[in-house]
Motif scaffolding. Structure first.
Motif, mmCIF file in Angstrom:
data_model
loop_
_atom_site.group_PDB
_atom_site.id
_atom_site.type_symbol
_atom_site.label_atom_id
_atom_site.label_comp_id
_atom_site.label_asym_id
_atom_site.label_seq_id
_atom_site.Cartn_x
_atom_site.Cartn_y
_atom_site.Cartn_z
ATOM 1 N N ASN A 1 -38.519 -69.019 1.821
ATOM 2 C CA ASN A 1 -38.949 -68.846 0.431
ATOM 3 C C ASN A 1 -38.012 -67.921 -0.341
ATOM 4 N N SER B 1 -36.178 -69.536 -3.506
ATOM 5 C CA SER B 1 -36.541 -69.035 -4.834
ATOM 6 C C SER B 1 -35.322 -68.613 -5.638
ATOM 7 N N PRO C 1 -35.926 -71.815 -8.927
ATOM 8 C CA PRO C 1 -37.025 -70.986 -9.436
ATOM 9 C C PRO C 1 -38.409 -71.604 -9.263
ATOM 10 N N ASN D 1 -39.709 -72.645 -6.758
ATOM 11 C CA ASN D 1 -40.292 -72.233 -5.483
ATOM 12 C C ASN D 1 -41.216 -71.022 -5.640
ATOM 13 N N ARG D 2 -41.012 -70.261 -6.714
ATOM 14 C CA ARG D 2 -41.911 -69.123 -6.945
ATOM 15 C C ARG D 2 -43.313 -69.599 -7.305
ATOM 16 N N LYS D 3 -43.397 -70.757 -7.935
ATOM 17 C CA LYS D 3 -44.695 -71.327 -8.310
ATOM 18 C C LYS D 3 -45.276 -72.177 -7.186
ATOM 19 N N PRO E 1 -44.327 -72.465 -3.439
ATOM 20 C CA PRO E 1 -43.527 -72.099 -2.267
ATOM 21 C C PRO E 1 -43.599 -73.143 -1.152
#
Length: 288
Positions: A222, A226, A230, A232-234, A236
């Motif tokens: 992660n 991330s 970006p 991936n922050r929402k 994962p």
């Protein structure tokens, strides 16, 4: 720019049937419209000759039309790859890429003008999202290239934009391309690629038709993903892989994970080992 809700190329067969029956005509007359657009390449309502002249004129007078794309530029290389720049009716532009491998012709098509995902390794990330494409514009990428280069065997939703952020028009375009009365492209010859929109993957799993699914992965952790992506922050890795497992279970279809090798960032032997461990439980393949 014309009102895209009146574009007959964006209508499924069922939607066309609602238009024809609503105008007092038999449901089967929708078949004529659909077939002329999606198998004969008709771009003029007045040329749909099985319809009465009066009905054709009524459709045109009501504002209905059949959209077309224009090839603004085409670039080719010695390996048979061709890049197409399409001009849209509002002056915006999108790209599609044709990959030729013997008898196999794969077309990578766009779903949005620009993109909002901001993936660090992607050129489209530098183009702000302006709007999403209609289903008619999406399928017309296929038809326009076929007129230029011959029959397309595989379609991949992997061009400009995030397909699952234009979900309704994308899935409608899949239905249109797959319809036996139209282009009749096999559903296993259609792939939707996503950076990892978890709700979209779950929604796709619940559809009646199931194209192949490809996930842009690019990192096994992660923290690294991330930085590169970006989104991936929402969404994962854990919920993303769970959603993919749901899709595999419901569709019995192998999923592809795409991994762009970036020198000194995500390309070590350890990254490879971690990726293998991460994906071990899934029925999938990794495309480097």
């Amino acid at each position: 720019m014309a009102d895209m809700s009146y574009d007959l190329k964006s209508k499924t067969l069922d939607e066309l049937a609602m238009i024809t029956t609503g105008a007092g005509h038999k449901k089967y007359t929708a078949d004529y419209i659909f077939t002329f657009i999606h198998t004969k390449g008709t771009s003029d309502i007045l040329q749909i000759t099985p319809l009465s002249k009066l009905f054709r004129r009524q459709l045109a007078d009501a504002g209905f039309y059949i959209s077309t794309l224009k090839i603004a530029k085409k670039l080719t290389d010695e390996e048979g790859t061709a890049k197409y720049l399409f001009e849209l009716s509002d002056g915006n532009a999108v790209e599609a890429v044709l990959l030729t491998d013997e008898d196999r012709k794969t077309l990578c098509i766009s779903t949005q003008v620009g993109c909002a995902m901001s993936c660090t390794f992607c050129a489209t990330a530098h183009i702000p999202l302006k709007r999403s494409l209609s289903a008619g514009e999406i399928v017309d990428e296929v038809y326009t290239v076929e007129k230029d280069a011959g029959e397309i065997t595989n379609v991949v939703y992997m061009g400009m934009g995030e397909p699952l952020n234009n979900y309704d028009e994308v899935i409608k375009s899949v239905r249109i391309l797959n319809d036996p009365k139209g282009r009749n492209l096999g559903i296993r010859h259609i792939t939707i690629s996503t950076c990892g929109i978890v709700p979209g993957i779950k929604a796709l799993a619940d559809e009646a038709i199931h194209p192949r699914l490809a996930i842009s992965l690019n990192a096994p952790t992660n923290a690294l993903r991330s930085k590169l992506m970006p989104i991936n922050r929402k969404y994962p890795l854990e919920p993303l892989l769970n959603a993919v497992q749901t899709y595999i279970t419901k569709t019995r279809c192998e999923t592809t994970f795409e991994y762009v090798l970036i020198d000194g960032v995500n390309d070590t032997a350890l990254h490879a080992q971690m990726t293998a461990k991460l994906l071990k439980r899934l029925k999938c393949k990794v495309n480097l």
